[in-house]
Design a protein around this motif. Structure first.
Motif, PDB file in Angstrom:
ATOM      1  N   ASN A 167      38.702  40.605  36.045  1.00  0.00           N
ATOM      2  CA  ASN A 167      39.632  39.978  36.787  1.00  0.00           C
ATOM      3  C   ASN A 167      38.961  38.574  37.405  1.00  0.00           C
ATOM      4  O   ASN A 167      37.914  38.382  36.876  1.00  0.00           O
ATOM      5  N   SER A 210      37.692  37.477  39.614  1.00  0.00           N
ATOM      6  CA  SER A 210      36.166  37.315  40.297  1.00  0.00           C
ATOM      7  C   SER A 210      35.121  38.123  39.881  1.00  0.00           C
ATOM      8  O   SER A 210      33.897  38.184  40.238  1.00  0.00           O
ATOM      9  N   TRP A 211      35.484  38.900  38.512  1.00  0.00           N
ATOM     10  CA  TRP A 211      34.411  39.745  38.137  1.00  0.00           C
ATOM     11  C   TRP A 211      34.329  39.631  36.633  1.00  0.00           C
ATOM     12  O   TRP A 211      35.188  39.921  35.799  1.00  0.00           O
TER      13      TRP A 211
HETATM   14  C1  NAG Z   1      37.613  43.127  40.005  1.00  0.00           C
HETATM   15  O1  NAG Z   1      37.271  44.164  39.199  1.00  0.00           O
HETATM   16  C2  NAG Z   1      36.188  44.903  39.967  1.00  0.00           C
HETATM   17  C3  NAG Z   1      35.951  46.223  38.935  1.00  0.00           C
HETATM   18  O2  NAG Z   1      37.004  46.832  38.591  1.00  0.00           O
HETATM   19  C4  NAG Z   1      36.680  45.431  41.429  1.00  0.00           C
HETATM   20  O3  NAG Z   1      36.058  46.274  41.999  1.00  0.00           O
HETATM   21  C5  NAG Z   1      37.223  44.308  42.314  1.00  0.00           C
HETATM   22  O4  NAG Z   1      37.770  44.855  43.475  1.00  0.00           O
HETATM   23  C6  NAG Z   1      38.227  43.604  41.470  1.00  0.00           C
HETATM   24  N1  NAG Z   1      38.463  42.364  42.064  1.00  0.00           N
HETATM   25  C7  NAG Z   1      39.663  41.981  42.491  1.00  0.00           C
HETATM   26  C8  NAG Z   1      39.958  40.611  43.335  1.00  0.00           C
HETATM   27  O5  NAG Z   1      40.684  42.444  41.935  1.00  0.00           O
END
Ligand code: NAG
Length: 351
Positions: free
Chosen positions: A38, A40-41
């Motif tokens: 996503n 940020s990840w």
């Molecule tokens: C992005 O993905 C990670 C792992 O799936 C999750 O923990 C995190 O909350 C997500 N962040 C957003 C902004 O959706």
């Protein structure tokens, strides 16, 4: 007449050298895979490979290569290795940032993967060629040539936009060119030399036949399994006599945990035409003696027949023996039967 036979033999017995599978190619490459989950990840994974053999793993936290083979250390200077490590470290930070910044402009959809591969290829008898490529979702996006990025025709509009951006950093591109050149002039040769014994290891294949899921009434899927061989090039054919069967389907050559390979080659036939077919395996470890397996000996019908008949014959034998002993329990082969130990039953000479 003898001459004619010789000509026929050379035509019928194909030589290995014209075969694509035996193409001699060596390469050293560093692969970086970036998974975007996503906005940020992201997650990075990297490794280095000499042909099909992994030479290094990548510690993304420390930004260093770790030797995977006893000879992975090669003979590079610390400076050369550190330069490659730093370049990979920078790429593993920079590329995710760039792609995250252009998700909507380049129409990228989460989750997606970007792969980067760089290295050097060597075809024997030819000059070595350095390369660097980037792929999106497993499909070519762009490749590096001389000092700039060229979009892949498959990459479409997206590839052109990504290239345009990457080509704005001319300084970076000059660095890339120098680093690729190093991979060719030092790393590939050093590792080829250091890992020679492992790369040239000869391990003989094991082969067996089985039948696959039935493709339809009256038809059979014959499967030839070839396992545990090294090096990777192998030729496996379904044959009738000296005739290769055109419908032969070859699977991918798959890696096994011990560094050897596995291949499955199948042929769909009418059940009544299966007799007389054989699977022929040709591999460098066999020293010209092909392994040939004939279908007749492995017909599952044969096994089913045995599986039913053997217990039947044994049962019949047992029944006969019990019947005999019941009639005349004093026979020497009947001692040990519960009947004999019974004190009330007549012993030998008491009848
Ligand atoms: C992005 O993905 C990670 C792992 O799936 C999750 O923990 C995190 O909350 C997500 N962040 C957003 C902004 O959706």
């Amino acid at each position: 007449m003898l001459f004619l036979l010789l000509v026929l033999l050379t035509v019928l017995v194909p030589g290995g050298d014209s075969d694509d599978d035996f193409q001699e190619l060596s390469s050293f490459r560093i692969i970086l895979t970036i998974s975007f989950y996503n906005h940020s990840w992201t997650q990075n994974q990297a490794s280095a490979w000499l042909d099909e053999l992994q030479t290094h793993t990548w510690d993304s936290k420390k930004g260093i290569f770790m030797n995977k083979q006893p000879w992975s250390k090669g003979n590079f200077s610390n400076k050369e290795l550190t330069e490659q490590e730093r370049a990979l470290q920078v790429a593993s930070i920079r590329i995710p940032l760039i792609f995250q910044d252009h998700v909507s402009q380049w129409q990228l959809k989460y989750p997606f993967q970007v792969q980067m591969a760089k290295g050097c290829e060597l075809r024997f008898g030819e000059k070595s060629v350095g390369f660097k490529r980037i792929a999106y979702q497993g499909s070519d996006l762009m490749s590096f040539q001389n000092t700039s990025w060229i979009p892949s025709p498959k990459g479409g509009e997206r590839a052109q936009q990504v290239c345009k951006l990457f080509n704005q950093y001319h300084e970076v591109n000059l660095r890339i060119q120098a680093l690729i050149k190093d991979l060719c002039s030092r790393f590939l040769w050093e590792l080829l030399d250091a890992g020679k014994a492992d790369l040239q290891r000869q391990v003989r294949p094991e082969a067996w036949l089985s039948s696959g899921p039935s493709p339809g009434p009256g038809r059979l899927l014959l499967v030839c399994h070839v396992s545990g061989f090294h090096p990777k090039p192998v030729r496996v054919m379904w044959m009738r006599g000296e005739q290769e069967q055109p419908g032969t389907r070859r699977g991918d050559v798959l890696p096994q945990a011990d560094g050897t390979w596995y291949l499955q080659v199948s042929l769909e036939v009418e059940a009544r035409e299966a007799a007389g077919l054989s699977c022929r395996v040709r591999h460098s470890s066999l020293g010209g003696q092909d392994v040939v397996l004939y279908w007749e000996q492995h017909r599952p019908v044969g096994w089913a027949f045995l599986a039913v008949m053997v217990p039947l014959v044994l049962l019949a034998g047992l029944a006969f023996w019990l019947w005999k002993c019941r009639k005349s329990p004093w026979r020497p082969q009947c001692t040990g039967l519960p009947l004999e130990r019974n004190p009330s039953s007549p012993g030998p000479g008491h009848s």
